[in-house]
Design a protein around this motif. Structure first.
Motif, PDB file in Angstrom:
ATOM      1  N   LEU A   1       1.126  -1.292  -0.412  1.00 35.00           N
ATOM      2  CA  LEU A   1       0.372   0.218  -0.363  1.00 35.00           C
ATOM      3  C   LEU A   1       0.611   0.973  -0.183  1.00 35.00           C
ATOM      4  N   SER A   2       0.292   2.179  -0.892  1.00 38.16           N
ATOM      5  CA  SER A   2       1.136   3.520  -0.913  1.00 38.16           C
ATOM      6  C   SER A   2       0.989   5.190   0.514  1.00 38.16           C
ATOM      7  N   MET A   3       1.481   5.260   1.426  1.00 43.28           N
ATOM      8  CA  MET A   3       1.099   5.874   2.076  1.00 43.28           C
ATOM      9  C   MET A   3      -0.298   7.215   1.550  1.00 43.28           C
ATOM     10  N   GLU A   4      -0.888   6.535   1.106  1.00 40.91           N
ATOM     11  CA  GLU A   4      -1.667   7.407   0.665  1.00 40.91           C
ATOM     12  C   GLU A   4      -2.911   6.407   0.993  1.00 40.91           C
ATOM     13  N   GLU A   5      -2.884   5.435  -0.006  1.00 38.09           N
ATOM     14  CA  GLU A   5      -3.710   4.447   0.297  1.00 38.09           C
ATOM     15  C   GLU A   5      -4.317   3.906   1.588  1.00 38.09           C
ATOM     16  N   VAL A   6      -3.160   4.203   2.686  1.00 36.04           N
ATOM     17  CA  VAL A   6      -2.647   3.564   4.335  1.00 36.04           C
ATOM     18  C   VAL A   6      -3.616   5.011   5.156  1.00 36.04           C
ATOM     19  N   PHE A   7      -3.110   6.417   5.213  1.00 34.68           N
ATOM     20  CA  PHE A   7      -3.706   7.329   5.794  1.00 34.68           C
ATOM     21  C   PHE A   7      -5.267   7.114   5.553  1.00 34.68           C
ATOM     22  N   ALA A   8      -5.840   6.931   3.965  1.00 30.06           N
ATOM     23  CA  ALA A   8      -7.389   7.171   3.435  1.00 30.06           C
ATOM     24  C   ALA A   8      -8.463   5.770   4.673  1.00 30.06           C
ATOM     25  N   ILE A   9      -7.448   4.261   4.940  1.00 30.43           N
ATOM     26  CA  ILE A   9      -7.761   3.607   5.747  1.00 30.43           C
ATOM     27  C   ILE A   9      -7.870   4.097   6.807  1.00 30.43           C
ATOM     28  N   THR A  10      -6.850   4.700   7.295  1.00 33.02           N
ATOM     29  CA  THR A  10      -6.482   5.356   9.065  1.00 33.02           C
ATOM     30  C   THR A  10      -7.742   6.506   9.328  1.00 33.02           C
TER      31      THR A  10
ATOM     32  N   ALA B   1     -12.514  -5.570  11.628  1.00 31.00           N
ATOM     33  CA  ALA B   1     -11.894  -4.738  11.509  1.00 31.00           C
ATOM     34  C   ALA B   1     -11.201  -4.652  10.276  1.00 31.00           C
ATOM     35  N   ARG B   2      -9.792  -4.122   9.560  1.00 30.62           N
ATOM     36  CA  ARG B   2      -9.310  -3.731   8.518  1.00 30.62           C
ATOM     37  C   ARG B   2      -8.059  -4.176   8.912  1.00 30.62           C
ATOM     38  N   ILE B   3      -6.990  -4.474   8.531  1.00 28.70           N
ATOM     39  CA  ILE B   3      -5.557  -4.681   9.215  1.00 28.70           C
ATOM     40  C   ILE B   3      -5.014  -4.364   8.629  1.00 28.70           C
ATOM     41  N   ILE B   4      -3.851  -3.528   8.431  1.00 29.46           N
ATOM     42  CA  ILE B   4      -2.873  -2.823   7.883  1.00 29.46           C
ATOM     43  C   ILE B   4      -1.028  -3.460   8.917  1.00 29.46           C
ATOM     44  N   GLU B   5      -0.380  -3.606   7.787  1.00 24.63           N
ATOM     45  CA  GLU B   5       0.658  -4.034   8.140  1.00 24.63           C
ATOM     46  C   GLU B   5       1.987  -2.364   7.694  1.00 24.63           C
ATOM     47  N   ILE B   6       3.307  -2.967   9.008  1.00 18.65           N
ATOM     48  CA  ILE B   6       3.693  -1.143   8.709  1.00 18.65           C
ATOM     49  C   ILE B   6       5.130  -2.304   9.560  1.00 18.65           C
ATOM     50  N   ASN B   7       5.729  -3.047   8.430  1.00 17.37           N
ATOM     51  CA  ASN B   7       6.882  -3.665   8.511  1.00 17.37           C
ATOM     52  C   ASN B   7       7.521  -3.886   7.299  1.00 17.37           C
ATOM     53  N   PRO B   8       9.447  -3.938   7.735  1.00 17.21           N
ATOM     54  CA  PRO B   8      10.307  -4.257   6.436  1.00 17.21           C
ATOM     55  C   PRO B   8      10.282  -4.480   4.982  1.00 17.21           C
ATOM     56  N   GLU B   9       9.205  -5.780   5.814  1.00 18.80           N
ATOM     57  CA  GLU B   9       9.570  -6.965   4.807  1.00 18.80           C
ATOM     58  C   GLU B   9       8.255  -7.280   4.318  1.00 18.80           C
ATOM     59  N   PRO B  10       7.492  -8.184   3.538  1.00 20.66           N
ATOM     60  CA  PRO B  10       6.688  -9.038   3.587  1.00 20.66           C
ATOM     61  C   PRO B  10       6.624 -10.233   5.223  1.00 20.66           C
ATOM     62  N   THR B  11       5.179 -11.026   5.068  1.00 21.50           N
ATOM     63  CA  THR B  11       5.297 -11.000   6.029  1.00 21.50           C
ATOM     64  C   THR B  11       4.727 -12.422   5.877  1.00 21.50           C
ATOM     65  N   SER B  12       4.141 -13.863   7.062  1.00 21.32           N
ATOM     66  CA  SER B  12       2.884 -14.784   6.112  1.00 21.32           C
ATOM     67  C   SER B  12       1.637 -14.342   7.158  1.00 21.32           C
ATOM     68  N   LEU B  13       1.686 -12.937   7.538  1.00 24.34           N
ATOM     69  CA  LEU B  13       0.548 -12.586   7.835  1.00 24.34           C
ATOM     70  C   LEU B  13       0.076 -11.603   6.378  1.00 24.34           C
TER      71      LEU B  13
ATOM     72  N   ASP C   1      -5.070  -6.347   4.705  1.00 22.88           N
ATOM     73  CA  ASP C   1      -5.276  -5.638   4.114  1.00 22.88           C
ATOM     74  C   ASP C   1      -4.226  -4.416   3.299  1.00 22.88           C
ATOM     75  N   GLY C   2      -2.822  -5.443   3.407  1.00 21.57           N
ATOM     76  CA  GLY C   2      -2.075  -5.021   2.905  1.00 21.57           C
ATOM     77  C   GLY C   2      -1.064  -4.566   3.987  1.00 21.57           C
ATOM     78  N   LEU C   3       0.558  -3.851   3.197  1.00 28.73           N
ATOM     79  CA  LEU C   3       1.306  -4.145   3.593  1.00 28.73           C
ATOM     80  C   LEU C   3       2.045  -2.798   3.730  1.00 28.73           C
ATOM     81  N   LEU C   4       2.249  -1.514   4.168  1.00 34.89           N
ATOM     82  CA  LEU C   4       2.845  -0.648   4.099  1.00 34.89           C
ATOM     83  C   LEU C   4       4.570  -0.550   4.318  1.00 34.89           C
ATOM     84  N   GLN C   5       5.448  -0.961   3.492  1.00 38.77           N
ATOM     85  CA  GLN C   5       6.611  -1.048   4.044  1.00 38.77           C
ATOM     86  C   GLN C   5       7.792  -0.007   4.282  1.00 38.77           C
ATOM     87  N   GLY C   6       8.280  -0.425   5.114  1.00 37.45           N
ATOM     88  CA  GLY C   6       9.624   0.077   5.592  1.00 37.45           C
ATOM     89  C   GLY C   6       9.170   0.235   6.914  1.00 37.45           C
TER      90      GLY C   6
END
Length: 244
Positions: free
Chosen positions: A3-12, A208-220, A225-230
């Motif tokens: 996900l982009s930061m803008e997409e995460v912002f829209a959900i949050t 609920a929506r689930i958003i990950e904030i992680n450096p790499e993809p995980t098993s989750l 609902d998406g990964l904000l990578q970093g």
């Protein structure tokens, strides 16, 4: 999916009952190495030998000397980083209902967060195995091993060793937060260690929506609902700035 930061912002920005599930990755930027994975503490020592409750009961002096002294030295120097501070500021807005953390470092509370469920307990608090008295880690002297309470009992960190169960009260609080949220931010954790690993799936099943904030993809990632990578220390302050 990423996900982009803008997409995460829209959900949050549409969410009003946010809960954060945090793990070791959020504290790496504070100088605390993870237990698992590359560079983790378990690369240098066997957790079953030094972090199991049987080992502590058998030889608490050895466990304090090899494992717990190292942890105390590390945590004495650690301070909250921008990711911790951003979660505190998000709580201040009224949108973050609480944090469920797998960490035992106490950095969320040090940053100011008030509603923190410490899933695996806390190394910031020390407890007597005899009289149950507690004290802060800063009050503890390691001139004697194992450190002893005034009553003569052996002192231990108030965290969950291997071989011990998650306290029932902790499980209840974590599940209450999980089932009441409309968004769960999974920050700095692969969410693979049970029973904490069940919480994102429980939240999603409850709507609920689930958003990950992680450096790499995980098993989750496939189930979220998406990964904000970093790195959380860079991304969370940016997200908060967009929301305020």
């Amino acid at each position: 999916m990423n996900l982009s930061m803008e997409e995460v912002f829209a959900i949050t920005n549409r969410s009003h009952r946010i809960v954060a599930l945090t793990g070791a990755g959020i504290s790496v930027e504070s100088g605390i190495p993870p237990f698992r994975g590359k560079g983790g503490l378990w690369e240098t020592m066997n957790p079953m030998e030094f972090a199991h409750i049987r080992s502590f009961r058998k030889d608490p002096a050895r466990v304090w000397d090899i494992l717990l002294r190292t942890m105390k030295d590390t945590l004495d120097k650690a301070r909250p980083n921008p990711a911790h501070e951003a979660l505190f500021q998000l709580e201040q807005t009224g949108r973050l209902q609480g944090i469920i953390t797998q960490n035992i470092d106490g950095l969320h509370q040090a940053a100011g967060n008030r509603c923190v469920v410490e899933f695996h307990g806390s190394f910031a608090k020390i407890r007597c195995t005899k009289c149950d008295r507690t004290l802060g880690i800063q009050q503890l002297s390691l001139t004697q091993l194992p450190p002893l309470c005034a009553c003569g009992g052996v002192l231990r960190p108030d965290c969950v060793f291997f071989g011990e169960n998650i306290p029932e009260e902790t499980m209840i609080k974590a599940r209450e937060l999980t089932l009441s949220c409309d968004l769960m931010l999974v920050v700095g954790t692969s969410a693979e260690v049970w029973p904490a690993a069940e919480l994102p799936h429980m939240a999603k099943a409850a709507g609920a929506r689930i958003i990950e904030i992680n450096p790499e993809p995980t098993s989750l990632t496939l189930h979220s609902d998406g990964l904000l990578q970093g790195q959380a220390g860079r991304l969370l302050p940016k997200l908060l700035a967009m929301m305020t």
